[in-house]
Motif scaffolding. Sequence first.
Motif, PDB file in Angstrom:
ATOM      1  N   LEU A  18       0.853  -1.179   0.000  1.00  0.00           N
ATOM      2  CA  LEU A  18       0.000   0.000   0.000  1.00  0.00           C
ATOM      3  C   LEU A  18       0.890   1.229   0.000  1.00  0.00           C
ATOM      4  O   LEU A  18       2.023   1.179   0.506  1.00  0.00           O
ATOM      5  N   ARG A  19       0.342   2.311  -0.521  1.00  0.00           N
ATOM      6  CA  ARG A  19       1.054   3.583  -0.502  1.00  0.00           C
ATOM      7  C   ARG A  19       0.176   4.627   0.157  1.00  0.00           C
ATOM      8  O   ARG A  19      -0.885   4.974  -0.356  1.00  0.00           O
ATOM      9  N   LEU A  20       0.641   5.110   1.301  1.00  0.00           N
ATOM     10  CA  LEU A  20      -0.073   6.165   2.002  1.00  0.00           C
ATOM     11  C   LEU A  20       0.465   7.518   1.566  1.00  0.00           C
ATOM     12  O   LEU A  20       1.667   7.666   1.334  1.00  0.00           O
ATOM     13  N   SER A  21      -0.422   8.487   1.489  1.00  0.00           N
ATOM     14  CA  SER A  21      -0.021   9.851   1.156  1.00  0.00           C
ATOM     15  C   SER A  21      -0.528  10.809   2.217  1.00  0.00           C
ATOM     16  O   SER A  21      -1.571  10.573   2.826  1.00  0.00           O
ATOM     17  N   CYS A  22       0.215  11.878   2.411  1.00  0.00           N
ATOM     18  CA  CYS A  22      -0.162  12.905   3.368  1.00  0.00           C
ATOM     19  C   CYS A  22       0.049  14.254   2.694  1.00  0.00           C
ATOM     20  O   CYS A  22       1.189  14.667   2.465  1.00  0.00           O
ATOM     21  N   ALA A  23      -1.053  14.926   2.382  1.00  0.00           N
ATOM     22  CA  ALA A  23      -0.993  16.229   1.732  1.00  0.00           C
ATOM     23  C   ALA A  23      -1.064  17.315   2.795  1.00  0.00           C
ATOM     24  O   ALA A  23      -1.980  17.330   3.619  1.00  0.00           O
ATOM     25  N   ALA A  24      -0.081  18.216   2.778  1.00  0.00           N
ATOM     26  CA  ALA A  24       0.006  19.270   3.774  1.00  0.00           C
ATOM     27  C   ALA A  24      -0.299  20.626   3.169  1.00  0.00           C
ATOM     28  O   ALA A  24       0.042  20.903   2.019  1.00  0.00           O
ATOM     29  N   SER A  25      -0.919  21.477   3.958  1.00  0.00           N
ATOM     30  CA  SER A  25      -1.177  22.853   3.538  1.00  0.00           C
ATOM     31  C   SER A  25      -1.148  23.744   4.763  1.00  0.00           C
ATOM     32  O   SER A  25      -1.270  23.279   5.901  1.00  0.00           O
TER      33      SER A  25
END
Length: 124
Positions: A18-25
């Motif tokens: 699996l590939r987890l992503s974390c988008a930050a702003s």
Amino acid sequence: QVQLVESGGGVVQAGGSLRLSCAASGRTFSAMAWFRQAPGKERQFVSTINWGDASTAYTDSVKGRFAFSRDEGKNTGHLQMNSLKPEDAAVYYCAAGLWSAAKDMSSWRAYGYWGQGTQVTVSS
């Protein structure tokens, strides 16, 4: 404030990926990390990345299987998880904060911003 949105969790068979992503702003940060928490257990450090030089650290149980990378242009971190085991199943949380050599960057206390979590289920 830093807003963090995780994605990529799901159900996978043991041995899968699996590939987890974390988008930050929002505000700037210099460290991003992943923690995980299984039912009835404490939150556990998984990996951290220095946003500036992309240096990484991992907990021993995931070394050689997980890889943390970052896309500076998209302000997004990615946790590639391979050879998943049932014991990897947990809610995975993304965290962000300021990198410091004076801090234990494997401690949840080093991070001031957290995502809502994404579930990873590994079937045997």
